[in-house]
Write a protein that holds these residues in place. Structure first.
Motif, PDB file in Angstrom:
ATOM      1  N   VAL A 167       0.843  -1.194   0.000  1.00  0.00           N
ATOM      2  CA  VAL A 167       0.000   0.000   0.000  1.00  0.00           C
ATOM      3  C   VAL A 167       0.879   1.244   0.000  1.00  0.00           C
ATOM      4  N   ASN A 168       0.661   2.129  -0.961  1.00  0.00           N
ATOM      5  CA  ASN A 168       1.428   3.378  -0.999  1.00  0.00           C
ATOM      6  C   ASN A 168       0.975   4.299   0.118  1.00  0.00           C
ATOM      7  N   GLN A 169       1.917   4.693   0.959  1.00  0.00           N
ATOM      8  CA  GLN A 169       1.632   5.587   2.075  1.00  0.00           C
ATOM      9  C   GLN A 169       2.790   6.554   2.250  1.00  0.00           C
ATOM     10  N   LEU A 170       2.499   7.658   2.924  1.00  0.00           N
ATOM     11  CA  LEU A 170       3.539   8.641   3.192  1.00  0.00           C
ATOM     12  C   LEU A 170       4.417   8.155   4.338  1.00  0.00           C
ATOM     13  N   ALA A 171       5.724   8.246   4.153  1.00  0.00           N
ATOM     14  CA  ALA A 171       6.652   7.865   5.202  1.00  0.00           C
ATOM     15  C   ALA A 171       6.572   8.877   6.351  1.00  0.00           C
ATOM     16  N   PRO A 172       6.937   8.484   7.560  1.00  0.00           N
ATOM     17  CA  PRO A 172       6.930   9.426   8.684  1.00  0.00           C
ATOM     18  C   PRO A 172       7.770  10.665   8.379  1.00  0.00           C
TER      19      PRO A 172
ATOM     20  N   ALA B 142      11.709   7.969  -5.092  1.00  0.00           N
ATOM     21  CA  ALA B 142      10.520   8.213  -4.268  1.00  0.00           C
ATOM     22  C   ALA B 142      10.109   7.059  -3.368  1.00  0.00           C
ATOM     23  N   VAL B 143      10.698   5.882  -3.532  1.00  0.00           N
ATOM     24  CA  VAL B 143      10.180   4.716  -2.810  1.00  0.00           C
ATOM     25  C   VAL B 143      10.278   4.886  -1.294  1.00  0.00           C
ATOM     26  N   ARG B 144      11.272   5.610  -0.795  1.00  0.00           N
ATOM     27  CA  ARG B 144      11.422   5.760   0.651  1.00  0.00           C
ATOM     28  C   ARG B 144      10.469   6.807   1.230  1.00  0.00           C
ATOM     29  N   SER B 145       9.930   7.657   0.369  1.00  0.00           N
ATOM     30  CA  SER B 145       9.067   8.743   0.858  1.00  0.00           C
ATOM     31  C   SER B 145       7.586   8.437   0.701  1.00  0.00           C
ATOM     32  N   THR B 146       7.216   7.858  -0.441  1.00  0.00           N
ATOM     33  CA  THR B 146       5.800   7.597  -0.712  1.00  0.00           C
ATOM     34  C   THR B 146       5.529   6.159  -1.149  1.00  0.00           C
ATOM     35  N   GLY B 147       6.574   5.363  -1.285  1.00  0.00           N
ATOM     36  CA  GLY B 147       6.404   4.037  -1.879  1.00  0.00           C
ATOM     37  C   GLY B 147       6.418   4.104  -3.391  1.00  0.00           C
ATOM     38  N   CYS B 148       6.470   5.328  -3.909  1.00  0.00           N
ATOM     39  CA  CYS B 148       6.476   5.623  -5.344  1.00  0.00           C
ATOM     40  C   CYS B 148       5.254   5.045  -6.041  1.00  0.00           C
ATOM     41  N   GLY B 149       4.174   5.822  -6.010  1.00  0.00           N
ATOM     42  CA  GLY B 149       2.973   5.414  -6.727  1.00  0.00           C
ATOM     43  C   GLY B 149       3.209   5.482  -8.224  1.00  0.00           C
ATOM     44  N   MET B 150       3.434   6.692  -8.721  1.00  0.00           N
ATOM     45  CA  MET B 150       3.731   6.943 -10.133  1.00  0.00           C
ATOM     46  C   MET B 150       2.633   6.452 -11.078  1.00  0.00           C
ATOM     47  N   ASN B 151       1.947   5.429 -10.668  1.00  0.00           N
ATOM     48  CA  ASN B 151       0.887   4.815 -11.454  1.00  0.00           C
ATOM     49  C   ASN B 151      -0.370   4.731 -10.579  1.00  0.00           C
ATOM     50  N   PRO B 152      -1.390   5.555 -10.849  1.00  0.00           N
ATOM     51  CA  PRO B 152      -2.597   5.534 -10.007  1.00  0.00           C
ATOM     52  C   PRO B 152      -3.240   4.156  -9.890  1.00  0.00           C
ATOM     53  N   ALA B 153      -3.169   3.356 -10.935  1.00  0.00           N
ATOM     54  CA  ALA B 153      -3.755   2.017 -10.873  1.00  0.00           C
ATOM     55  C   ALA B 153      -2.995   1.142  -9.892  1.00  0.00           C
TER      56      ALA B 153
END
Length: 205
Positions: free
Chosen positions: A68-73, A127-138
């Motif tokens: 699940v893409n989430q914002l890092a602390p 971006a993976v450490r900050s948001t999980g890197c969505g980049m793709n809404p799907a």
């Protein structure tokens, strides 16, 4: 890196024109490379595929929360939106550039697919450490729905969609100009619809 390679292989297996990302589909629609009705079908298929994949992972592992893409602390919402905008911007810009390349040299589809995969890898490295890197809404949609975690899902739609629009503006107005003004774009857009469906009197170029 594996994520980027998987995108490259998906593109190659589908002839170099795979639509795996709603942000890319939106960009292709705005640049009039894709008809709106087909874009809607693509996005529906992308979201359905995301749900199916998320449900499959949940069934196999019993825990899908790591996907699940989430914002890092410590990451603020505006920072997450900006980061998602930037990583998607560079991805869509590469997609538009490779689309232009393949239109002139179809034999370079393998190289184009690798470039897109590298753009995906670059976005994740950033971006993976900050948001999980969505980049793709799907990609963000399926896990969020399956886990009922919608709290920040809008971030992973707003950022990528904004990045796609910015990439379209830069590519088609400055880097590879296709229209002299907004009126030229509107005239080409009208060809996609029956004339009676567009109110041309209400538009001012």
């Amino acid at each position: 890196m594996v994520f980027g390679l998987s995108v490259s292989m998906a593109m190659l297996s589908m002839g170099g024109e795979a639509h795996l990302n709603p942000a890319v589909t939106i960009a292709m629609t705005l640049t009039l490379r894709l008809r709106p009705w087909r874009a809607i079908l693509y996005v529906m298929a992308q979201l359905s595929g995301s749900l199916a994949a998320a449900a499959l992972v949940l069934g196999l592992t019993g825990d899908i929360s790591p996907t699940v893409n989430q914002l890092a602390p410590g990451v603020q919402v505006y920072q997450a939106v900006l980061l998602e905008t930037l990583v998607t911007f560079q991805l869509v810009l590469v997609v538009l550039a490779t689309t232009h390349l393949m239109s002139s040299h179809p034999s370079l589809s393998v190289l184009a697919s690798l470039f897109v995969g590298l753009a995906v890898s670059l976005g994740h490295l950033q971006a993976v450490r900050s948001t999980g890197c969505g980049m793709n809404p799907a990609r963000s949609f399926g896990p969020a729905v399956v886990t009922f975690n919608y709290h920040t899902l809008w971030v992973f739609w707003a950022g990528p969609c904004a990045g796609a629009c910015l990439a379209v503006l830069l590519n088609d107005l400055l880097l590879r100009p296709r229209w002299g003004c907004l009126g030229d774009w509107w005239a080409e857009l009208k060809e996609f619809f029956p004339s009676e469906q567009l109110d041309t009197h209400s538009y001012t170029p």
